[in-house]
Design an enzyme around this catalytic site. Structure first.
Site, PDB file in Angstrom:
ATOM      1  N   GLY A  46      -5.395  -0.507   5.321  1.00  0.00           N
ATOM      2  CA  GLY A  46      -4.458  -1.616   5.493  1.00  0.00           C
ATOM      3  C   GLY A  46      -3.195  -1.374   4.695  1.00  0.00           C
ATOM      4  O   GLY A  46      -3.149  -0.519   3.809  1.00  0.00           O
ATOM      5  N   CYS A  96      -6.636   0.999  -3.822  1.00  0.00           N
ATOM      6  CA  CYS A  96      -5.398   0.476  -3.258  1.00  0.00           C
ATOM      7  C   CYS A  96      -4.360   1.588  -3.193  1.00  0.00           C
ATOM      8  O   CYS A  96      -4.228   2.364  -4.145  1.00  0.00           O
ATOM      9  CB  CYS A  96      -4.889  -0.676  -4.123  1.00  0.00           C
ATOM     10  SG  CYS A  96      -3.322  -1.350  -3.560  1.00  0.00           S
ATOM     11  N   HIS A 139      -7.885  -8.391   0.727  1.00  0.00           N
ATOM     12  CA  HIS A 139      -7.055  -7.472  -0.054  1.00  0.00           C
ATOM     13  C   HIS A 139      -5.585  -7.566   0.379  1.00  0.00           C
ATOM     14  O   HIS A 139      -4.687  -7.679  -0.460  1.00  0.00           O
ATOM     15  CB  HIS A 139      -7.584  -6.044   0.132  1.00  0.00           C
ATOM     16  CG  HIS A 139      -6.858  -4.992  -0.654  1.00  0.00           C
ATOM     17  ND1 HIS A 139      -7.402  -4.376  -1.754  1.00  0.00           N
ATOM     18  CD2 HIS A 139      -5.624  -4.450  -0.495  1.00  0.00           C
ATOM     19  CE1 HIS A 139      -6.531  -3.493  -2.241  1.00  0.00           C
ATOM     20  NE2 HIS A 139      -5.440  -3.517  -1.495  1.00  0.00           N
ATOM     21  N   GLU A 140      -5.332  -7.533   1.701  1.00  0.00           N
ATOM     22  CA  GLU A 140      -3.943  -7.530   2.189  1.00  0.00           C
ATOM     23  C   GLU A 140      -3.270  -8.889   2.006  1.00  0.00           C
ATOM     24  O   GLU A 140      -2.092  -8.966   1.659  1.00  0.00           O
ATOM     25  CB  GLU A 140      -3.882  -7.119   3.669  1.00  0.00           C
ATOM     26  CG  GLU A 140      -4.403  -5.727   3.976  1.00  0.00           C
ATOM     27  CD  GLU A 140      -3.869  -4.631   3.073  1.00  0.00           C
ATOM     28  OE1 GLU A 140      -2.751  -4.747   2.551  1.00  0.00           O
ATOM     29  OE2 GLU A 140      -4.608  -3.659   2.867  1.00  0.00           O
ATOM     30  N   HIS A 143      -2.156  -9.168  -1.437  1.00  0.00           N
ATOM     31  CA  HIS A 143      -0.898  -8.433  -1.640  1.00  0.00           C
ATOM     32  C   HIS A 143       0.298  -9.328  -1.343  1.00  0.00           C
ATOM     33  O   HIS A 143       1.267  -9.360  -2.096  1.00  0.00           O
ATOM     34  CB  HIS A 143      -0.815  -7.230  -0.694  1.00  0.00           C
ATOM     35  CG  HIS A 143      -1.307  -5.937  -1.275  1.00  0.00           C
ATOM     36  ND1 HIS A 143      -0.825  -5.414  -2.451  1.00  0.00           N
ATOM     37  CD2 HIS A 143      -2.225  -5.051  -0.832  1.00  0.00           C
ATOM     38  CE1 HIS A 143      -1.438  -4.257  -2.694  1.00  0.00           C
ATOM     39  NE2 HIS A 143      -2.295  -4.016  -1.735  1.00  0.00           N
TER      40      HIS A 143
HETATM   41 ZN    ZN Z   1      -3.680  -2.493  -1.621  1.00  0.00          ZN
END
Ligand code: ZN
Length: 180
Positions: A46, A96, A139-140, A143
């Protein structure tokens, strides 16, 4: 289409909240194409727009199809994504693209439901349960809110450096080793 440079920690852009996308135009399509290219070139699962310095609520995710022993993948393009339901807890290993050569153990949800828009502005929903997609969605979307996986470590000791020599050949990376 082009590959964009990925920003690394401690770039302050990674810690800023991104802004809502309001214009669904050719410029957005071109940015999404660059994000997909950049994610694939980096062997990522991603990529969030602020990882390439664009402070807008856009992320792309590409995961293997479930229940299939093929090399095909499923691509998600998420504009203005929001988590609407989170259920359960599980501990997972995570990496990441913006924190190269490190991995950590984090707490994530088991079930994640997300509402987002496509590149034309049409709303859609995704439900992911106990899989890589659920992990990547959290996770995205983190962000896009300036949050990194290192904020979810199960303990201070659960972040470690990985040996680069073991990862020189990306063909040998397992799914588990992918960066998000
Ligand atoms: Zn990441």
């Amino acid at each position: 289409m082009s590959i964009r440079p990925i920003l690394y920690l401690p770039d302050p852009i990674l810690r800023k909240k991104t802004k809502k996308v309001t214009r669904f135009n050719d410029q957005l399509e071109s940015l999404i194409a660059d994000m997909i290219d950049t994610m694939r070139m980096s062997n990522g699962v991603g990529l969030a727009a602020n990882q390439i310095g664009v402070e807008q609520k856009i992320c792309v995710i590409e995961v293997p199809y479930e229940m299939e022993e093929s090399t095909s993948t499923e691509l998600y393009i998420l504009i203005n994504p929001q988590i609407v339901v989170k259920k359960g807890q599980r501990e997972l290993e995570e990496g990441c693209l913006s924190i190269p050569n490190y991995r950590g153990k984090v707490t994530r949800s088991i079930e994640v439901r997300v509402r987002a828009q496509d590149s034309l502005g049409n709303e859609f929903k995704i439900k992911a349960v106990d899989n890589l997609l659920a992990q990547a969605l959290e996770h995205e979307i983190d962000h896009l809110n300036g949050i990194l996986y290192i904020d979810h470590l199960v303990s201070h000791e659960s972040l470690w450096k990985i040996d680069e020599s073991n990862h020189a050949d990306s063909e040998h990376l397992s799914l588990f080793d992918h960066q998000i």
